[in-house]
Design a protein around this motif. Structure first.
Motif, PDB file in Angstrom:
ATOM      1  N   ALA A  78     -64.486 -49.549 -17.492  1.00 13.23           N
ATOM      2  CA  ALA A  78     -65.675 -49.727 -16.652  1.00 13.23           C
ATOM      3  C   ALA A  78     -66.742 -48.714 -17.050  1.00 13.23           C
ATOM      4  O   ALA A  78     -66.484 -47.769 -17.797  1.00 13.23           O
ATOM      5  N   ASP A  79     -67.939 -48.910 -16.516  1.00 11.31           N
ATOM      6  CA  ASP A  79     -69.049 -47.988 -16.818  1.00 11.31           C
ATOM      7  C   ASP A  79     -68.997 -46.724 -15.982  1.00 11.31           C
ATOM      8  O   ASP A  79     -69.732 -45.762 -16.242  1.00 11.31           O
ATOM      9  N   GLY A  80     -68.138 -46.742 -14.960  1.00  8.13           N
ATOM     10  CA  GLY A  80     -68.029 -45.554 -14.129  1.00  8.13           C
ATOM     11  C   GLY A  80     -67.094 -45.749 -12.966  1.00  8.13           C
ATOM     12  O   GLY A  80     -66.473 -46.807 -12.804  1.00  8.13           O
ATOM     13  N   VAL A  81     -66.990 -44.714 -12.147  1.00 12.11           N
ATOM     14  CA  VAL A  81     -66.099 -44.730 -10.993  1.00 12.11           C
ATOM     15  C   VAL A  81     -66.805 -44.039  -9.828  1.00 12.11           C
ATOM     16  O   VAL A  81     -67.600 -43.121 -10.032  1.00 12.11           O
ATOM     17  N   HIS A  82     -66.529 -44.533  -8.617  1.00 12.11           N
ATOM     18  CA  HIS A  82     -67.091 -43.914  -7.410  1.00 12.11           C
ATOM     19  C   HIS A  82     -65.939 -43.394  -6.562  1.00 12.11           C
ATOM     20  O   HIS A  82     -65.049 -44.155  -6.184  1.00 12.11           O
ATOM     21  N   LEU A  83     -65.952 -42.108  -6.270  1.00  9.01           N
ATOM     22  CA  LEU A  83     -64.857 -41.468  -5.550  1.00  9.01           C
ATOM     23  C   LEU A  83     -65.227 -41.126  -4.119  1.00  9.01           C
ATOM     24  O   LEU A  83     -66.376 -40.804  -3.823  1.00  9.01           O
ATOM     25  N   GLY A  84     -64.212 -41.186  -3.247  1.00  5.78           N
ATOM     26  CA  GLY A  84     -64.355 -40.694  -1.888  1.00  5.78           C
ATOM     27  C   GLY A  84     -63.859 -39.261  -1.822  1.00  5.78           C
ATOM     28  O   GLY A  84     -63.305 -38.730  -2.795  1.00  5.78           O
ATOM     29  N   GLN A  85     -64.015 -38.645  -0.669  1.00  9.27           N
ATOM     30  CA  GLN A  85     -63.644 -37.234  -0.519  1.00  9.27           C
ATOM     31  C   GLN A  85     -62.134 -37.006  -0.598  1.00  9.27           C
ATOM     32  O   GLN A  85     -61.696 -35.899  -0.899  1.00  9.27           O
ATOM     33  N   SER A  86     -61.333 -38.025  -0.364  1.00 10.08           N
ATOM     34  CA  SER A  86     -59.872 -37.848  -0.420  1.00 10.08           C
ATOM     35  C   SER A  86     -59.273 -38.368  -1.726  1.00 10.08           C
ATOM     36  O   SER A  86     -58.057 -38.370  -1.903  1.00 10.08           O
ATOM     37  N   ASP A  87     -60.131 -38.786  -2.651  1.00 11.13           N
ATOM     38  CA  ASP A  87     -59.649 -39.280  -3.947  1.00 11.13           C
ATOM     39  C   ASP A  87     -59.469 -38.117  -4.928  1.00 11.13           C
ATOM     40  O   ASP A  87     -59.577 -36.954  -4.562  1.00 11.13           O
ATOM     41  N   MET A  88     -59.229 -38.451  -6.170  1.00  4.39           N
ATOM     42  CA  MET A  88     -59.070 -37.450  -7.222  1.00  4.39           C
ATOM     43  C   MET A  88     -60.265 -36.480  -7.242  1.00  4.39           C
ATOM     44  O   MET A  88     -61.404 -36.913  -7.100  1.00  4.39           O
ATOM     45  N   PRO A  89     -60.033 -35.178  -7.430  1.00  4.37           N
ATOM     46  CA  PRO A  89     -61.154 -34.233  -7.527  1.00  4.37           C
ATOM     47  C   PRO A  89     -62.102 -34.636  -8.656  1.00  4.37           C
ATOM     48  O   PRO A  89     -61.661 -35.093  -9.715  1.00  4.37           O
ATOM     49  N   VAL A  90     -63.407 -34.482  -8.417  1.00  9.74           N
ATOM     50  CA  VAL A  90     -64.384 -34.969  -9.394  1.00  9.74           C
ATOM     51  C   VAL A  90     -64.275 -34.261 -10.746  1.00  9.74           C
ATOM     52  O   VAL A  90     -64.516 -34.874 -11.782  1.00  9.74           O
ATOM     53  N   GLU A  91     -63.874 -32.999 -10.733  1.00  7.00           N
ATOM     54  CA  GLU A  91     -63.728 -32.288 -12.019  1.00  7.00           C
ATOM     55  C   GLU A  91     -62.643 -32.943 -12.880  1.00  7.00           C
ATOM     56  O   GLU A  91     -62.805 -33.098 -14.091  1.00  7.00           O
ATOM     57  N   THR A  92     -61.540 -33.322 -12.231  1.00  4.08           N
ATOM     58  CA  THR A  92     -60.444 -33.999 -12.944  1.00  4.08           C
ATOM     59  C   THR A  92     -60.892 -35.371 -13.429  1.00  4.08           C
ATOM     60  O   THR A  92     -60.629 -35.771 -14.569  1.00  4.08           O
ATOM     61  N   ALA A  93     -61.568 -36.105 -12.544  1.00  6.73           N
ATOM     62  CA  ALA A  93     -62.054 -37.435 -12.902  1.00  6.73           C
ATOM     63  C   ALA A  93     -63.017 -37.363 -14.086  1.00  6.73           C
ATOM     64  O   ALA A  93     -62.935 -38.172 -15.012  1.00  6.73           O
ATOM     65  N   ARG A  94     -63.917 -36.401 -14.061  1.00  2.00           N
ATOM     66  CA  ARG A  94     -64.884 -36.253 -15.155  1.00  2.00           C
ATOM     67  C   ARG A  94     -64.167 -35.991 -16.472  1.00  2.00           C
ATOM     68  O   ARG A  94     -64.532 -36.543 -17.517  1.00  2.00           O
ATOM     69  N   ARG A  95     -63.136 -35.165 -16.426  1.00  4.15           N
ATOM     70  CA  ARG A  95     -62.390 -34.866 -17.646  1.00  4.15           C
ATOM     71  C   ARG A  95     -61.723 -36.132 -18.196  1.00  4.15           C
ATOM     72  O   ARG A  95     -61.676 -36.345 -19.407  1.00  4.15           O
ATOM     73  N   LEU A  96     -61.225 -36.965 -17.308  1.00  2.57           N
ATOM     74  CA  LEU A  96     -60.521 -38.180 -17.723  1.00  2.57           C
ATOM     75  C   LEU A  96     -61.469 -39.272 -18.229  1.00  2.57           C
ATOM     76  O   LEU A  96     -61.162 -39.951 -19.208  1.00  2.57           O
ATOM     77  N   ILE A  97     -62.592 -39.457 -17.562  1.00  2.00           N
ATOM     78  CA  ILE A  97     -63.490 -40.564 -17.947  1.00  2.00           C
ATOM     79  C   ILE A  97     -64.482 -40.167 -19.037  1.00  2.00           C
ATOM     80  O   ILE A  97     -65.107 -41.017 -19.656  1.00  2.00           O
TER      81      ILE A  97
END
Length: 207
Positions: A78-97
């Protein structure tokens, strides 16, 4: 072009054929971003629905965003992901995507808005502007004043979501928000294409 301007969030209660029809019509009507939201089904269902939407969006220039699930976003590229406050931490998500994908974060209170300014995200989803039947666990109803104040405070683009429709859209736009995210106003419209066109027409050149 502002990709956040008219941001469609899909209704996970609609079946696959309805989902495909709604997205195809909404894109024809001018939506600028599509987020596939799947709170009900299993992982395979989520991936299947995301892939179906991806096919529709190919060649349109409209980004495909996955709600909550980084694994699904990676699985369908996908072109991106939208996270909620209880989802994966954004720093981790950024590293993965990676740095080139869009990363959005839902903001539910003032403290989260302040903290988000230093996070590696592209935009914020301010939730909820008004109470809504599609989101029952609302922490805060921002209202127009809250939205206007948040837009003034944030260096990041803000997308308003929650209970927005043609009746209150003018007030939302007057806040100078970067975009509006809609579920019911498009997904449940008799003609999603006409609904999207009408919304964009009402927005005029403001956003």
């Amino acid at each position: 072009m502002n990709p956040y301007r008219l941001y469609l969030v899909t209704d996970d209660k609609q079946n696959l054929e309805t989902l495909k029809r709604v997205v195809a019509e909404a894109v024809a009507g001018g939506v600028t971003m599509v987020q596939v939201r799947e709170k009900q089904g299993d992982l395979r269902t989520f991936i299947a629905r995301a892939l179906a939407v991806k096919v529709i969006l190919q060649g349109t220039g409209v980004p495909l965003i996955i709600n909550d699930r980084v694994d699904v976003a990676l699985a369908v590229d996908a072109d991106g992901v939208h996270l909620g406050q209880s989802d994966m931490p954004v720093e981790t998500a950024r590293r993965l995507i990676g740095k080139d994908k869009l990363l959005g974060l839902s903001i539910e209170n003032q403290q989260q808005l302040i903290e988000a300014q230093s996070l590696p995200v592209d935009y914020l989803g301010l939730s909820a502007i008004f109470s809504t039947s599609t989101k029952t666990n609302i922490k805060k109803e921002w209202g127009i004043k809250g939205l206007t104040d948040a837009v003034a405070q944030s260096a990041l683009p803000i997308v308003a979501i929650g209970g927005i429709n043609t009746a209150n859209l003018d007030a939302v736009i007057a806040s100078h928000v970067d975009g509006v995210a809609l579920v019911s106003a498009i997904c449940h419209a008799q003609s999603p294409k006409q609904a999207a066109m009408n919304l964009l027409c009402q927005m005029g050149g403001e956003l």
